[in-house]
Design a protein around this motif. Structure first.
Motif, PDB file in Angstrom:
ATOM      1  N   HIS A   1     -12.472   0.509   1.530  1.00 24.17           N
ATOM      2  CA  HIS A   1     -11.263   1.292   2.063  1.00 24.17           C
ATOM      3  C   HIS A   1     -11.372   2.120   3.252  1.00 24.17           C
ATOM      4  CE1 HIS A   1      -8.232   4.436   1.889  1.00 24.17           C
ATOM      5  NE2 HIS A   1      -7.215   3.666   1.486  1.00 24.17           N
ATOM      6  N   ASP A   2     -12.318   2.874   3.292  1.00 20.96           N
ATOM      7  CA  ASP A   2     -12.569   3.862   4.714  1.00 20.96           C
ATOM      8  C   ASP A   2     -13.026   2.889   5.821  1.00 20.96           C
ATOM      9  OD1 ASP A   2     -11.196   6.396   3.378  1.00 20.96           O
ATOM     10  OD2 ASP A   2     -12.817   6.391   2.219  1.00 20.96           O
ATOM     11  N   ILE A   3     -14.024   2.302   5.565  1.00 25.62           N
ATOM     12  CA  ILE A   3     -14.832   1.477   6.656  1.00 25.62           C
ATOM     13  C   ILE A   3     -14.184   0.250   6.808  1.00 25.62           C
ATOM     14  CG2 ILE A   3     -17.010   0.711   7.373  1.00 25.62           C
ATOM     15  CD1 ILE A   3     -18.471   2.882   5.701  1.00 25.62           C
ATOM     16  N   PHE A   4     -14.092  -0.587   6.019  1.00 22.53           N
ATOM     17  CA  PHE A   4     -13.697  -1.974   6.218  1.00 22.53           C
ATOM     18  C   PHE A   4     -12.167  -2.065   6.424  1.00 22.53           C
ATOM     19  CE2 PHE A   4     -11.645  -6.008   4.576  1.00 22.53           C
ATOM     20  CZ  PHE A   4     -12.141  -6.903   5.598  1.00 22.53           C
ATOM     21  N   ILE A   5     -11.266  -1.390   5.724  1.00 22.98           N
ATOM     22  CA  ILE A   5      -9.781  -1.330   5.936  1.00 22.98           C
ATOM     23  C   ILE A   5      -9.062  -0.210   7.038  1.00 22.98           C
ATOM     24  CG2 ILE A   5      -7.402  -1.122   4.822  1.00 22.98           C
ATOM     25  CD1 ILE A   5      -8.628  -2.275   2.174  1.00 22.98           C
ATOM     26  N   HIS A   6      -9.740   0.861   6.988  1.00 24.50           N
ATOM     27  CA  HIS A   6      -9.069   1.862   7.801  1.00 24.50           C
ATOM     28  C   HIS A   6     -10.120   1.983   9.107  1.00 24.50           C
ATOM     29  CE1 HIS A   6      -5.345   2.883   5.561  1.00 24.50           C
ATOM     30  NE2 HIS A   6      -6.109   2.901   4.544  1.00 24.50           N
ATOM     31  N   GLN A   7     -11.149   1.570   9.192  1.00 23.55           N
ATOM     32  CA  GLN A   7     -12.128   1.400  10.330  1.00 23.55           C
ATOM     33  C   GLN A   7     -12.443   2.989  10.670  1.00 23.55           C
ATOM     34  OE1 GLN A   7     -13.557  -1.014  12.260  1.00 23.55           O
ATOM     35  NE2 GLN A   7     -12.996  -2.216  10.191  1.00 23.55           N
ATOM     36  N   ARG A   8     -12.771   3.927   9.492  1.00 22.03           N
ATOM     37  CA  ARG A   8     -13.142   5.113   9.904  1.00 22.03           C
ATOM     38  C   ARG A   8     -14.382   5.171  10.774  1.00 22.03           C
ATOM     39  NH1 ARG A   8     -12.039   9.697   4.983  1.00 22.03           N
ATOM     40  NH2 ARG A   8     -10.097  10.305   5.920  1.00 22.03           N
TER      41      ARG A   8
ATOM     42  N   LYS B   1       6.534   8.000  -0.894  1.00 26.30           N
ATOM     43  CA  LYS B   1       6.006   7.863  -2.154  1.00 26.30           C
ATOM     44  C   LYS B   1       6.197   6.849  -3.106  1.00 26.30           C
ATOM     45  CE  LYS B   1       7.548  11.596  -5.118  1.00 26.30           C
ATOM     46  NZ  LYS B   1       7.196  12.789  -5.743  1.00 26.30           N
ATOM     47  N   SER B   2       7.610   6.372  -2.782  1.00 24.02           N
ATOM     48  CA  SER B   2       8.441   5.579  -3.683  1.00 24.02           C
ATOM     49  C   SER B   2       8.297   3.974  -3.223  1.00 24.02           C
ATOM     50  CB  SER B   2       9.701   5.840  -4.290  1.00 24.02           C
ATOM     51  OG  SER B   2      10.602   5.957  -2.945  1.00 24.02           O
ATOM     52  N   LYS B   3       8.783   3.286  -3.770  1.00 25.04           N
ATOM     53  CA  LYS B   3       8.869   1.713  -3.558  1.00 25.04           C
ATOM     54  C   LYS B   3       7.540   1.259  -3.167  1.00 25.04           C
ATOM     55  CE  LYS B   3      13.512   1.727  -1.939  1.00 25.04           C
ATOM     56  NZ  LYS B   3      14.324   1.859  -0.765  1.00 25.04           N
ATOM     57  N   GLY B   4       6.191   1.849  -3.635  1.00 24.92           N
ATOM     58  CA  GLY B   4       5.041   1.490  -2.946  1.00 24.92           C
ATOM     59  C   GLY B   4       4.645   0.300  -4.002  1.00 24.92           C
ATOM     60  N   GLU B   5       3.556  -0.541  -3.620  1.00 24.46           N
ATOM     61  CA  GLU B   5       3.147  -1.648  -4.333  1.00 24.46           C
ATOM     62  C   GLU B   5       1.724  -1.927  -3.879  1.00 24.46           C
ATOM     63  OE1 GLU B   5       4.378  -5.850  -2.522  1.00 24.46           O
ATOM     64  OE2 GLU B   5       5.825  -4.293  -1.574  1.00 24.46           O
ATOM     65  N   CYS B   6       0.848  -2.677  -4.980  1.00 24.59           N
ATOM     66  CA  CYS B   6      -0.476  -2.995  -4.431  1.00 24.59           C
ATOM     67  C   CYS B   6      -1.381  -1.820  -4.560  1.00 24.59           C
ATOM     68  CB  CYS B   6      -0.637  -3.691  -3.503  1.00 24.59           C
ATOM     69  SG  CYS B   6      -2.107  -4.647  -3.830  1.00 24.59           S
ATOM     70  N   PHE B   7      -1.423  -1.074  -5.708  1.00 21.31           N
ATOM     71  CA  PHE B   7      -2.245   0.255  -5.731  1.00 21.31           C
ATOM     72  C   PHE B   7      -3.670   0.168  -6.111  1.00 21.31           C
ATOM     73  CE2 PHE B   7       2.117   1.375  -6.587  1.00 21.31           C
ATOM     74  CZ  PHE B   7       2.303   2.262  -5.944  1.00 21.31           C
ATOM     75  N   GLY B   8      -4.178  -0.993  -6.511  1.00 23.22           N
ATOM     76  CA  GLY B   8      -5.647  -1.220  -6.593  1.00 23.22           C
ATOM     77  C   GLY B   8      -6.555  -1.301  -5.361  1.00 23.22           C
ATOM     78  N   MET B   9      -7.759  -1.422  -5.396  1.00 21.99           N
ATOM     79  CA  MET B   9      -8.482  -1.561  -4.315  1.00 21.99           C
ATOM     80  C   MET B   9      -9.351  -2.938  -4.393  1.00 21.99           C
ATOM     81  SD  MET B   9      -9.705  -0.817  -1.243  1.00 21.99           S
ATOM     82  CE  MET B   9      -8.479   0.388  -1.166  1.00 21.99           C
ATOM     83  N   LEU B  10     -10.316  -3.117  -5.191  1.00 20.01           N
ATOM     84  CA  LEU B  10     -10.879  -4.047  -5.380  1.00 20.01           C
ATOM     85  C   LEU B  10     -10.755  -5.416  -6.099  1.00 20.01           C
ATOM     86  CD1 LEU B  10     -14.341  -2.286  -6.134  1.00 20.01           C
ATOM     87  CD2 LEU B  10     -13.529  -3.057  -3.672  1.00 20.01           C
ATOM     88  N   PHE B  11      -9.560  -5.337  -6.987  1.00 21.36           N
ATOM     89  CA  PHE B  11      -8.796  -6.365  -7.731  1.00 21.36           C
ATOM     90  C   PHE B  11      -7.421  -6.241  -7.228  1.00 21.36           C
ATOM     91  CE2 PHE B  11     -12.367  -4.951 -10.717  1.00 21.36           C
ATOM     92  CZ  PHE B  11     -13.163  -5.965 -10.333  1.00 21.36           C
ATOM     93  N   VAL B  12      -6.969  -7.320  -6.461  1.00 18.88           N
ATOM     94  CA  VAL B  12      -5.684  -7.374  -5.772  1.00 18.88           C
ATOM     95  C   VAL B  12      -5.070  -8.541  -6.554  1.00 18.88           C
ATOM     96  CG1 VAL B  12      -6.128  -5.820  -4.032  1.00 18.88           C
ATOM     97  CG2 VAL B  12      -6.275  -8.225  -3.668  1.00 18.88           C
TER      98      VAL B  12
END
Length: 149
Positions: free
Chosen positions: A96-103, A131-142
């Motif tokens: 999440h932090d390194i690969f996706i968001h490139q911190r 905060k509403s209408k979100g989707e795909c809340f998982g991280m490793l299993f999508v």
């Protein structure tokens, strides 16, 4: 404790943490604690630290507590649970932090089908700023649909 039992509890905890991440993300972060998660979606801040990082701290405290309170008689499974949570936290941070968001500027050219699917799913999640209408809340299993080209 039997090594096989320790490893089994460790793996089960790691897998359960994906459910906990999904549940916490959907019902807590996008629910009553949106005020802590909102800055992660809006990026209207200049700090490296986000209020959203408090969720990471929460799970780190749980992990450390399980490891430290481990007792061979009364809480014999505490160490394997604590290290399972720690392993998931490390995986979450890397993905999440390194690969996706490139911190940190690492893994920028990852072009594997799994990497593309996880990145695509997270991008869909972030297209909703509220905060509403979100989707795909998982991280490793999508969902599999994010792995299609």
């Amino acid at each position: 404790m039997n090594t096989l039992i320790w490893i089994s509890i460790f793996i089960a905890t790691f897998c359960f943490m994906e459910f906990m991440a999904w549940f916490t993300h959907k019902y807590v972060m996008h629910g009553f604690l949106w005020s802590l998660h909102k800055d992660h979606h809006h990026k209207d801040h200049s700090s490296w630290w986000e209020r959203n990082d408090l969720f990471f701290v929460f799970y780190a405290v749980i992990s450390m507590s399980c490891i430290m309170l481990h007792d061979p008689v009364t809480f014999w499974f505490g160490e394997s649970i604590g290290f399972g949570i720690l392993a998931y936290g490390i995986a979450y941070f890397l993905v999440h932090d390194i690969f996706i968001h490139q911190r940190f500027k690492l893994f920028r050219k990852a072009n594997h089908w799994y990497a593309k699917g996880v990145r695509r799913a997270h991008k869909i999640h972030h297209k909703h700023l509220g905060k509403s209408k979100g989707e795909c809340f998982g991280m490793l299993f999508v969902p599999f649909k994010y792995f299609k080209n």
